[in-house]
Design a protein around this motif. Structure first.
Motif, PDB file in Angstrom:
ATOM      1  N   ASN A 190       0.821  -1.214   0.000  1.00 31.91           N
ATOM      2  CA  ASN A 190       0.000   0.000   0.000  1.00 31.91           C
ATOM      3  C   ASN A 190       0.855   1.264   0.000  1.00 31.91           C
ATOM      4  OD1 ASN A 190      -2.316  -1.521   0.029  1.00 31.91           O
ATOM      5  ND2 ASN A 190      -2.735  -1.246   2.206  1.00 31.91           N
ATOM      6  N   LYS A 191       1.993   1.207   0.688  1.00 28.96           N
ATOM      7  CA  LYS A 191       2.829   2.399   0.838  1.00 28.96           C
ATOM      8  C   LYS A 191       4.091   2.352  -0.022  1.00 28.96           C
ATOM      9  CE  LYS A 191       1.260   3.209   5.577  1.00 28.96           C
ATOM     10  NZ  LYS A 191       1.665   3.355   7.009  1.00 28.96           N
ATOM     11  N   SER A 192       4.242   1.287  -0.795  1.00 29.54           N
ATOM     12  CA  SER A 192       5.441   1.195  -1.620  1.00 29.54           C
ATOM     13  C   SER A 192       5.376   2.186  -2.783  1.00 29.54           C
ATOM     14  CB  SER A 192       5.604  -0.221  -2.165  1.00 29.54           C
ATOM     15  OG  SER A 192       6.717  -0.287  -3.036  1.00 29.54           O
ATOM     16  N   LYS A 193       6.504   2.836  -3.053  1.00 26.99           N
ATOM     17  CA  LYS A 193       6.582   3.789  -4.150  1.00 26.99           C
ATOM     18  C   LYS A 193       7.013   3.134  -5.457  1.00 26.99           C
ATOM     19  CE  LYS A 193       7.816   7.624  -1.062  1.00 26.99           C
ATOM     20  NZ  LYS A 193       8.858   8.632  -0.732  1.00 26.99           N
TER      21      LYS A 193
END
Length: 603
Positions: free
Chosen positions: A387-390
């Motif tokens: 969800n927070k991976s770029k």
């Protein structure tokens, strides 16, 4: 015999050819070794040049030094193999350390020498429906032995075979062992709770053609009101209530029951399953399937007398003995949405892939200009590490769409093994159709089977006799129940496991956009639903209840069968999720979701 004119020259030719073959073998073997070891990156990526720019082939003559190529990747293959081994050992030890609960029974099988409280369908019976004790003992002998050859000696009464008594003895390599999950003790034959469960099933059958849209608190439907009044007088009823009373909107809604180490049983209404329409959104919305989308229009039985089975004593006894009446279900030529108990029973009888369908609905985005097409676009569970991976996203391997559907496929067989272990090796609870035979014989043949008086005070029993001229419990299916015991339910344990996986992977608090209901005037169409918000968690819980209680509606299961199975399936899914967590390389705190008892957990 002709001699070789030049043996030395020919010998050199042979040696030269052998050398060339050996060189080709080494080169090919080295390439195969390299491609095999590069499996983490996939051979295709090597072929297409993804890795080609970093690879340097060194040659000594024609021999490729594959180990030099491997070193370029800076990957310790032996270490990774050892890690895989250690993870498997750790998972096995963790599961082994889970204590085996005390598997208590209700004592009925030992209490009644004629085995009237035990499932014996498929074995031969006398005219009262009491089992031939020699045949019963042949079943017990097989179960006690665990020897496949002994199962072939079970004495059957007809052509119908027993369903998978050996399945629970398979060793599951994922999750807990079948013996490590306890379930509550089922009600006894003579209890008020058993009586209440029978009366509830009887009312489900009587209401089979009443639309769920009539299950409203302001309903004027006389049959719905009669069911509510009758169920409210039962001291043993454990279904959902509001302020201690059953309401029309709570009729046949889902529950789960749990047991702790001390044997204490707790009853829970499924969170969100008592909100909004009776039918889950995941059984109504169109199924997105890549470039396709298809409506959930079901083949449903006709509302005709010919679709009631085992209402005559001869047919009932034939089926108890493992015979077949040769009768079949008559279906409506028009497919429609799921609107009543008769539809629900058939969906539970021959279910579509409802849990992978649910995953497809969750994953696909809604279509703005047409809310009745497309999915609901549910976010992944907040615990999902991507969800927070770029730079990365999940996929088939972990945390993505393919992973969700593959986990559903994994959990169901393991859940069935656990359910069938309790069915065959612990409880052997009688089916509701067999209980109906006891009721009928007490009323007609003046037997004195020890049934609770609440059964005979119910208005439902009088209505059944008025309609069918017997006190047998009408069945939706010609064959009645499957030939294994009632407790816990197989369909429900799969529901509990599959829904738990979906709750672990998706955001349960997400509110489903553009909810729908079947059009009361035309159930081949959907119309917008107006009412309290419907969440992913609530509708998934409702999906599990719709399938489990659909078996009850059909007359083949008890409420506690479904309720205990949901908790059991959940436990099986949690065991598999624990094993899965050990395998991940992602930074991951654990699967977080709400259980069927309302408890929020992180696995």
């Amino acid at each position: 015999m002709l001699e070789d004119p030049n043996p030395h020259q020919n010998s050199e030719i042979v040696k030269s050819e052998q050398t060339r073959n050996e060189k080709r073998f080494v080169v090919n073997r080295s390439r195969r070794l390299f491609l095999g070891r590069a499996g983490l990156f996939t051979a295709a990526s090597v072929v297409t040049g993804v890795l080609g720019s970093t690879v340097s082939w060194k040659k000594t003559g024609e021999f490729v030094q594959a180990q030099d190529v491997v070193a370029k990747f800076n990957f310790d293959y032996a270490k990774f193999r050892e890690k895989a081994y250690q993870v498997r050992i750790a998972a096995a030890k963790a599961q082994r350390d889970i204590p085996i609960p005390l598997h208590r029974t209700n004592g009925d099988e030992a209490k009644y020498p004629n085995k009237i409280a035990t499932d014996t369908r498929g074995l031969p019976h006398n005219q009262l429906g009491e089992v031939d004790l020699k045949a019963y003992q042949s079943l017990i002998n097989a179960l006690n032995s665990g020897d496949p050859n002994e199962y072939e000696k079970i004495i059957l009464g007809g052509g119908r075979k027993l369903v998978q008594p050996l399945t629970p003895l398979a060793v599951s390599l994922l999750g807990v062992n079948t013996t490590q999950c306890g379930i509550p003790v089922p009600p006894t034959l003579d209890s008020a709770e058993q009586a209440a469960e029978f009366i509830e099933i009887a009312w489900q059958g009587l209401l089979q053609d009443v639309p769920f849209s009539d299950y409203r608190n302001d309903t004027t439907n006389p049959l719905v009101l009669a069911a509510v009044q009758d169920l409210n007088r039962l001291s043993g009823f454990k279904g959902p209530k509001q302020n201690g009373r059953i309401t029309p909107e709570l009729l046949f809604r889902g529950t789960a029951i749990y047991v702790d180490a001390s044997g204490r049983t707790t009853y829970h209404t499924l969170p969100g399953a008592d909100t909004g329409p009776y039918v889950s959104q995941f059984l109504l919305r169109p199924i997105p399937a890549g470039t396709q989308s298809y409506a959930q229009l079901h083949r449903v039985p006709l509302a005709v007398p010919e679709n009631s089975f085992q209402t005559t004593y001869d047919e009932w006894l034939l089926v108890q003995n493992g015979g077949s009446s040769g009768r079949t279900i008559k279906f409506d030529s028009t497919r429609r949405y799921f609107i009543n108990g008769r539809d629900q029973g058939e969906i539970a009888h021959t279910p579509p892939p409802v849990y992978t369908n649910a995953a497809a609905i969750l994953l696909a985005s809604p279509v703005r200009d047409n809310p009745l097409v497309g999915g609901v676009g549910a976010p992944y569970n907040p615990s999902n590490p991507y969800n927070k991976s770029k730079t990365q996203s999940g996929g088939t391997g972990t945390f993505g769409p393919g992973y969700a559907t593959s986990l559903i496929g994994w959990v169901s067989p393991h859940a069935i093994r656990a359910s069938y272990w309790h069915k065959y090796y612990v409880h052997r609870r009688l089916r509701s159709e067999a209980f109906g035979g006891l009721v009928h014989n007490n009323k007609v043949n003046k037997t004195n089977y020890p049934l609770h008086p609440d059964v005979f005070k119910s208005e439902a029993l009088d209505r059944i006799y008025s309609k069918y001229k017997s006190y047998l419990l009408p069945q939706f299916f010609p064959e009645g129940a499957p030939t294994h015991s009632s407790y816990p339910g197989g369909a429900s344990v799969s529901a509990g496991a599959s829904v738990t996986i979906l709750k672990a992977l998706f955001d349960g608090d997400y509110v489903i956009p553009n909810p729908v209901i079947p059009d009361p005037k035309d159930p081949t169409k959907l119309i917008p639903y107006q009412g309290p918000p419907l969440t992913v968690e609530g509708e998934l819980n409702k999906l599990a209840a719709n399938i489990g209680l659909g078996r009850n509606s059909a007359g083949i299961h008890w409420r506690t069968d479904a309720a205990a199975s949901l908790a059991l399936g959940e436990a099986i899914a949690i065991g598999i999720l624990k094993d899965e967590k050990l395998t991940f390389r992602e930074t991951f705190s654990g699967f977080t979701f709400t259980k069927f008892n309302g408890q929020k957990v992180t696995i």
